[in-house]
Design an enzyme around this catalytic site. Structure first.
Site, PDB file in Angstrom:
ATOM      1  N   ASP A  12     -52.653  44.747  -8.477  1.00 33.56           N
ATOM      2  CA  ASP A  12     -52.151  45.931  -9.386  1.00 33.56           C
ATOM      3  C   ASP A  12     -52.022  45.146 -10.746  1.00 33.56           C
ATOM      4  O   ASP A  12     -51.188  44.194 -10.845  1.00 33.56           O
ATOM      5  CB  ASP A  12     -50.805  46.479  -8.847  1.00 33.56           C
ATOM      6  CG  ASP A  12     -50.523  47.732  -9.426  1.00 33.56           C
ATOM      7  OD1 ASP A  12     -50.466  48.865  -8.556  1.00 33.56           O
ATOM      8  OD2 ASP A  12     -50.290  47.763 -10.315  1.00 33.56           O
ATOM      9  N   ASN A  19     -48.467  57.072  -2.297  1.00 28.45           N
ATOM     10  CA  ASN A  19     -48.019  58.204  -3.068  1.00 28.45           C
ATOM     11  C   ASN A  19     -49.177  59.350  -2.871  1.00 28.45           C
ATOM     12  O   ASN A  19     -50.147  59.177  -3.163  1.00 28.45           O
ATOM     13  CB  ASN A  19     -47.588  57.816  -4.318  1.00 28.45           C
ATOM     14  CG  ASN A  19     -46.641  56.867  -4.469  1.00 28.45           C
ATOM     15  OD1 ASN A  19     -45.602  56.908  -3.640  1.00 28.45           O
ATOM     16  ND2 ASN A  19     -46.734  56.021  -5.428  1.00 28.45           N
ATOM     17  N   GLN A  48     -47.722  59.890  -7.458  1.00 25.03           N
ATOM     18  CA  GLN A  48     -49.081  59.432  -7.593  1.00 25.03           C
ATOM     19  C   GLN A  48     -49.556  59.623  -8.962  1.00 25.03           C
ATOM     20  O   GLN A  48     -49.491  60.801  -9.527  1.00 25.03           O
ATOM     21  CB  GLN A  48     -50.121  60.357  -6.767  1.00 25.03           C
ATOM     22  CG  GLN A  48     -51.503  59.683  -6.764  1.00 25.03           C
ATOM     23  CD  GLN A  48     -52.385  60.429  -5.441  1.00 25.03           C
ATOM     24  OE1 GLN A  48     -51.781  61.563  -5.285  1.00 25.03           O
ATOM     25  NE2 GLN A  48     -53.346  60.154  -5.332  1.00 25.03           N
ATOM     26  N   HIS A  94     -54.928  55.486  -2.466  1.00 26.07           N
ATOM     27  CA  HIS A  94     -54.719  53.921  -2.350  1.00 26.07           C
ATOM     28  C   HIS A  94     -53.435  53.517  -1.645  1.00 26.07           C
ATOM     29  O   HIS A  94     -52.493  54.351  -1.743  1.00 26.07           O
ATOM     30  CB  HIS A  94     -54.650  53.206  -3.719  1.00 26.07           C
ATOM     31  CG  HIS A  94     -53.881  53.901  -4.721  1.00 26.07           C
ATOM     32  ND1 HIS A  94     -54.286  55.133  -5.272  1.00 26.07           N
ATOM     33  CD2 HIS A  94     -52.476  53.562  -5.267  1.00 26.07           C
ATOM     34  CE1 HIS A  94     -53.008  55.604  -6.037  1.00 26.07           C
ATOM     35  NE2 HIS A  94     -52.112  54.936  -6.042  1.00 26.07           N
ATOM     36  N   HIS A 103     -50.267  51.023  -1.512  1.00 27.42           N
ATOM     37  CA  HIS A 103     -49.891  49.839  -2.082  1.00 27.42           C
ATOM     38  C   HIS A 103     -49.216  48.598  -1.291  1.00 27.42           C
ATOM     39  O   HIS A 103     -48.443  49.001  -0.154  1.00 27.42           O
ATOM     40  CB  HIS A 103     -48.521  50.247  -2.860  1.00 27.42           C
ATOM     41  CG  HIS A 103     -48.649  51.196  -4.078  1.00 27.42           C
ATOM     42  ND1 HIS A 103     -48.670  50.745  -5.501  1.00 27.42           N
ATOM     43  CD2 HIS A 103     -49.015  52.644  -4.150  1.00 27.42           C
ATOM     44  CE1 HIS A 103     -48.828  51.829  -6.357  1.00 27.42           C
ATOM     45  NE2 HIS A 103     -49.130  52.839  -5.450  1.00 27.42           N
TER      46      HIS A 103
HETATM   47  P1  5GP Z   1     -49.743  55.452  -7.823  1.00 24.61           P
HETATM   48  O1  5GP Z   1     -48.625  55.764  -8.771  1.00 24.61           O
HETATM   49  O2  5GP Z   1     -51.045  56.479  -8.172  1.00 24.61           O
HETATM   50  O3  5GP Z   1     -49.203  55.564  -6.417  1.00 24.61           O
HETATM   51  O4  5GP Z   1     -50.257  54.022  -8.225  1.00 24.61           O
HETATM   52  C1  5GP Z   1     -51.183  53.599  -9.097  1.00 24.61           C
HETATM   53  C2  5GP Z   1     -51.263  52.046  -9.306  1.00 24.61           C
HETATM   54  O5  5GP Z   1     -52.284  51.894 -10.123  1.00 24.61           O
HETATM   55  C3  5GP Z   1     -49.948  51.652 -10.343  1.00 24.61           C
HETATM   56  O6  5GP Z   1     -49.269  50.798  -9.663  1.00 24.61           O
HETATM   57  C4  5GP Z   1     -50.815  51.083 -11.638  1.00 24.61           C
HETATM   58  O7  5GP Z   1     -49.858  50.046 -11.840  1.00 24.61           O
HETATM   59  C5  5GP Z   1     -51.993  50.777 -10.970  1.00 24.61           C
HETATM   60  N1  5GP Z   1     -53.157  50.665 -11.700  1.00 24.61           N
HETATM   61  C6  5GP Z   1     -53.569  51.798 -12.625  1.00 24.61           C
HETATM   62  N2  5GP Z   1     -54.508  51.474 -13.250  1.00 24.61           N
HETATM   63  C7  5GP Z   1     -55.131  50.440 -12.929  1.00 24.61           C
HETATM   64  C8  5GP Z   1     -56.334  49.429 -13.261  1.00 24.61           C
HETATM   65  O8  5GP Z   1     -56.940  49.963 -13.944  1.00 24.61           O
HETATM   66  N3  5GP Z   1     -56.443  48.555 -12.360  1.00 24.61           N
HETATM   67  C9  5GP Z   1     -55.644  48.133 -11.590  1.00 24.61           C
HETATM   68  N4  5GP Z   1     -55.590  46.814 -11.026  1.00 24.61           N
HETATM   69  N5  5GP Z   1     -54.481  48.793 -11.292  1.00 24.61           N
HETATM   70  C10 5GP Z   1     -54.151  49.916 -11.874  1.00 24.61           C
END
Ligand code: 5GP
Ligand code: ZN
Length: 135
Positions: free
Chosen positions: A32, A88, A95, A101, A103
């Site tokens: 991440d 999420n 999310q 995805h 985590h």
């Molecule tokens: P969510 O909030 O949707 O559950 O998690 C999205 C996650 O994706 C966040 O932890 C954020 O840091 C990560 N993230 C967002 N854009 C990118 C990206 O371009 N590359 C990587 N490796 N992680 C990303």
């Protein structure tokens, strides 16, 4: 089943480079970019599913199997003290990227991160109402 406007489709399928920890025909596991802790990673299916509701049962089962395997390897290699799996669905649930995805969050004694909630105090009657609503 890719979505042209989805950044995680591009990362999962190698069109955008990422720090990859694992890859097979169906999944890519990446670090991440905004990690909660050292080693925070994401399991991405290569096909596009917006969230858990859209995920086929078979893929869901494989995600959990892969999460277990990654947690074991990462705990061994990073020497973390615990591990959170977080997933999420929907904006109100946190999310921010609408491609399913999972985590993988290694936890370390005293890492100062908080992944949790403020516990409610429902009565037995309220719990029973909820139980009936869900059945
Ligand atoms: P969510 O909030 O949707 O559950 O998690 C999205 C996650 O994706 C966040 O932890 C954020 O840091 C990560 N993230 C967002 N854009 C990118 C990206 O371009 N590359 C990587 N490796 N992680 C990303
Ligand atoms: Zn996608």
């Amino acid at each position: 089943m890719k979505n042209e406007n989805c950044i995680f489709c591009k990362i999962a399928n190698g069109e955008i480079p990422s720090k990859t920890l694992y890859e097979d025909e169906e999944f890519r596991v990446i670090l991440d970019l905004g990690p909660a802790t050292k080693g925070h990673a994401l399991i991405l299916p290569k096909n596009h599913f917006a969230n858990l509701y859209e995920l086929p049962d078979e893929t869901a089962a494989k995600v959990m199997r892969l999460a277990k395997k990654m947690a074991g390897t990462m705990t061994e290699k990073l020497g973390c003290d615990g591990f959170n799996l977080v997933q999420n669905n929907g904006e109100c649930a946190g999310q921010t990227v609408f491609h399913f995805h999972m985590h993988l969050i290694p936890r370390y004694e005293g890492d100062g991160q908080k992944i949790g909630w403020k516990p409610g105090e429902p009565t037995q009657e309220e719990l029973e109402e909820i139980r009936k609503q869900i059945l």
